[in-house]
Design a protein around this motif. Structure first.
Motif, PDB file in Angstrom:
ATOM      1  N   GLU A  99      -5.619  13.332 -51.026  1.00  0.00           N
ATOM      2  CA  GLU A  99      -6.025  14.912 -50.271  1.00  0.00           C
ATOM      3  C   GLU A  99      -7.009  14.982 -51.920  1.00  0.00           C
ATOM      4  N   GLY A 100      -8.731  15.643 -51.191  1.00  0.00           N
ATOM      5  CA  GLY A 100      -9.460  16.794 -51.267  1.00  0.00           C
ATOM      6  C   GLY A 100     -10.311  15.817 -52.400  1.00  0.00           C
ATOM      7  N   ASP A 101      -9.830  14.403 -52.283  1.00  0.00           N
ATOM      8  CA  ASP A 101     -11.613  13.395 -52.906  1.00  0.00           C
ATOM      9  C   ASP A 101     -12.497  13.735 -52.141  1.00  0.00           C
ATOM     10  N   THR A 102     -14.254  13.043 -52.819  1.00  0.00           N
ATOM     11  CA  THR A 102     -14.968  13.875 -52.245  1.00  0.00           C
ATOM     12  C   THR A 102     -15.648  11.824 -52.175  1.00  0.00           C
ATOM     13  N   VAL A 103     -16.129  11.613 -50.936  1.00  0.00           N
ATOM     14  CA  VAL A 103     -16.727  10.010 -49.932  1.00  0.00           C
ATOM     15  C   VAL A 103     -17.963  10.475 -49.690  1.00  0.00           C
TER      16      VAL A 103
ATOM     17  N   LYS B 291     -25.702   9.987 -42.008  1.00  0.00           N
ATOM     18  CA  LYS B 291     -26.554   9.252 -42.214  1.00  0.00           C
ATOM     19  C   LYS B 291     -25.869   8.718 -43.809  1.00  0.00           C
ATOM     20  N   VAL B 292     -26.385   7.336 -43.711  1.00  0.00           N
ATOM     21  CA  VAL B 292     -25.461   6.849 -45.201  1.00  0.00           C
ATOM     22  C   VAL B 292     -25.551   7.049 -46.316  1.00  0.00           C
ATOM     23  N   GLY B 293     -25.087   7.783 -47.215  1.00  0.00           N
ATOM     24  CA  GLY B 293     -25.485   8.149 -47.888  1.00  0.00           C
ATOM     25  C   GLY B 293     -24.377  10.252 -48.263  1.00  0.00           C
ATOM     26  N   THR B 294     -24.021  10.035 -46.562  1.00  0.00           N
ATOM     27  CA  THR B 294     -23.938  11.788 -46.424  1.00  0.00           C
ATOM     28  C   THR B 294     -22.379  12.042 -47.614  1.00  0.00           C
ATOM     29  N   ARG B 295     -22.455  13.041 -48.406  1.00  0.00           N
ATOM     30  CA  ARG B 295     -21.588  13.175 -49.724  1.00  0.00           C
ATOM     31  C   ARG B 295     -20.220  14.248 -48.137  1.00  0.00           C
ATOM     32  N   ILE B 296     -19.361  14.103 -48.552  1.00  0.00           N
ATOM     33  CA  ILE B 296     -18.120  15.211 -48.076  1.00  0.00           C
ATOM     34  C   ILE B 296     -17.497  15.267 -49.276  1.00  0.00           C
ATOM     35  N   LYS B 297     -17.186  16.271 -49.034  1.00  0.00           N
ATOM     36  CA  LYS B 297     -16.244  16.850 -50.037  1.00  0.00           C
ATOM     37  C   LYS B 297     -14.875  17.693 -49.220  1.00  0.00           C
TER      38      LYS B 297
ATOM     39  N   LYS C 187     -14.762  18.279 -42.364  1.00  0.00           N
ATOM     40  CA  LYS C 187     -16.113  18.682 -42.610  1.00  0.00           C
ATOM     41  C   LYS C 187     -17.444  18.477 -42.941  1.00  0.00           C
ATOM     42  N   ILE C 188     -18.218  18.259 -42.025  1.00  0.00           N
ATOM     43  CA  ILE C 188     -19.516  17.482 -42.264  1.00  0.00           C
ATOM     44  C   ILE C 188     -20.562  18.844 -42.697  1.00  0.00           C
ATOM     45  N   ASP C 189     -21.203  19.588 -43.574  1.00  0.00           N
ATOM     46  CA  ASP C 189     -22.287  20.300 -43.286  1.00  0.00           C
ATOM     47  C   ASP C 189     -23.338  19.826 -42.265  1.00  0.00           C
ATOM     48  N   GLY C 190     -23.585  20.795 -41.307  1.00  0.00           N
ATOM     49  CA  GLY C 190     -25.143  20.745 -40.164  1.00  0.00           C
ATOM     50  C   GLY C 190     -24.186  19.999 -39.332  1.00  0.00           C
ATOM     51  N   ILE C 191     -22.821  19.654 -39.769  1.00  0.00           N
ATOM     52  CA  ILE C 191     -22.754  18.837 -38.251  1.00  0.00           C
ATOM     53  C   ILE C 191     -21.043  19.762 -37.212  1.00  0.00           C
ATOM     54  N   GLY C 192     -20.050  19.498 -38.681  1.00  0.00           N
ATOM     55  CA  GLY C 192     -19.148  20.158 -38.213  1.00  0.00           C
ATOM     56  C   GLY C 192     -17.515  19.511 -39.110  1.00  0.00           C
ATOM     57  N   ALA C 193     -16.560  19.938 -38.101  1.00  0.00           N
ATOM     58  CA  ALA C 193     -15.564  19.059 -37.817  1.00  0.00           C
ATOM     59  C   ALA C 193     -15.376  17.861 -37.576  1.00  0.00           C
ATOM     60  N   MET C 194     -14.778  16.841 -38.111  1.00  0.00           N
ATOM     61  CA  MET C 194     -15.355  15.568 -37.543  1.00  0.00           C
ATOM     62  C   MET C 194     -13.340  15.099 -38.429  1.00  0.00           C
ATOM     63  N   LYS C 195     -13.524  13.428 -37.491  1.00  0.00           N
ATOM     64  CA  LYS C 195     -12.451  12.565 -38.206  1.00  0.00           C
ATOM     65  C   LYS C 195     -13.528  11.248 -38.634  1.00  0.00           C
ATOM     66  N   LEU C 196     -12.904  10.975 -38.828  1.00  0.00           N
ATOM     67  CA  LEU C 196     -13.529   9.456 -39.701  1.00  0.00           C
ATOM     68  C   LEU C 196     -12.228   8.681 -40.354  1.00  0.00           C
ATOM     69  N   LYS C 197     -13.261   6.920 -40.053  1.00  0.00           N
ATOM     70  CA  LYS C 197     -12.034   5.815 -40.754  1.00  0.00           C
ATOM     71  C   LYS C 197     -12.945   6.327 -42.227  1.00  0.00           C
ATOM     72  N   SER C 198     -11.214   5.235 -42.415  1.00  0.00           N
ATOM     73  CA  SER C 198     -11.672   5.430 -44.330  1.00  0.00           C
ATOM     74  C   SER C 198     -12.484   3.726 -44.717  1.00  0.00           C
ATOM     75  N   GLN C 199     -12.957   2.764 -43.782  1.00  0.00           N
ATOM     76  CA  GLN C 199     -13.390   1.933 -43.847  1.00  0.00           C
ATOM     77  C   GLN C 199     -14.964   2.230 -44.122  1.00  0.00           C
ATOM     78  N   PHE C 200     -15.281   3.332 -43.546  1.00  0.00           N
ATOM     79  CA  PHE C 200     -16.599   3.788 -43.158  1.00  0.00           C
ATOM     80  C   PHE C 200     -17.424   4.697 -44.699  1.00  0.00           C
ATOM     81  N   VAL C 201     -16.292   5.258 -45.335  1.00  0.00           N
ATOM     82  CA  VAL C 201     -16.476   5.490 -46.724  1.00  0.00           C
ATOM     83  C   VAL C 201     -16.027   4.915 -47.889  1.00  0.00           C
ATOM     84  N   LYS C 202     -16.773   5.349 -48.999  1.00  0.00           N
ATOM     85  CA  LYS C 202     -16.256   4.681 -50.268  1.00  0.00           C
ATOM     86  C   LYS C 202     -15.837   6.077 -50.988  1.00  0.00           C
ATOM     87  N   LYS C 203     -14.941   6.038 -52.013  1.00  0.00           N
ATOM     88  CA  LYS C 203     -14.379   7.085 -52.842  1.00  0.00           C
ATOM     89  C   LYS C 203     -16.558   7.378 -53.941  1.00  0.00           C
ATOM     90  N   VAL C 204     -16.519   8.528 -54.517  1.00  0.00           N
ATOM     91  CA  VAL C 204     -17.328   8.968 -55.051  1.00  0.00           C
ATOM     92  C   VAL C 204     -16.527   9.188 -56.780  1.00  0.00           C
TER      93      VAL C 204
END
Length: 113
Positions: free
Chosen positions: A56-60, A76-82, A96-113
């Protein structure tokens, strides 16, 4: 009052104990108490595309372009989500993605920053 686990198949809260088994009256699924311990431990771990455990609270960061259903927007690729929130289900990240809003994502499409 003890709390019984939800049914692993249908997520029903109306489970009951029968000797050493848990039973779901809605879908008739039966499982042992040992299985509950195993599923709780494995379900709690959410990993990113590289196998790093997310919390919880990670940035990806997004690792590939993701089309937003019902819209012409693209994450887009490289979008940071805090400040992600982990949830149970098919899409295991609420954010919550800036410019898009609230979203649900699958963890297989993100990497931890």
């Amino acid at each position: 009052m003890s709390t019984l686990p939800r049914c692993p198949l249908c997520e029903s809260t109306y489970t009951y104990e029968d000797r050493n088994l848990y039973v779901c009256p809605e879908c008739a699924h039966e499982w042992s108490q040992d299985e509950v311990i195993d599923t709780v431990d494995t379900a709690a771990l959410v990993t990113d595309a590289n196998g790093n455990v997310l919390e919880e609270g990670d940035t990806v960061s997004v690792i590939k372009d993701l089309k937003v259903k019902g819209s012409s927007l693209v994450v887009k690729v490289g979008t940071r989500i805090k400040n992600i929130r982990l949830v149970a289900g098919d899409h295991d990240i609420d954010c919550k993605i800036d410019g898009i809003g609230a979203m649900k994502l699958k963890s297989q499409f993100v990497k931890k920053v």
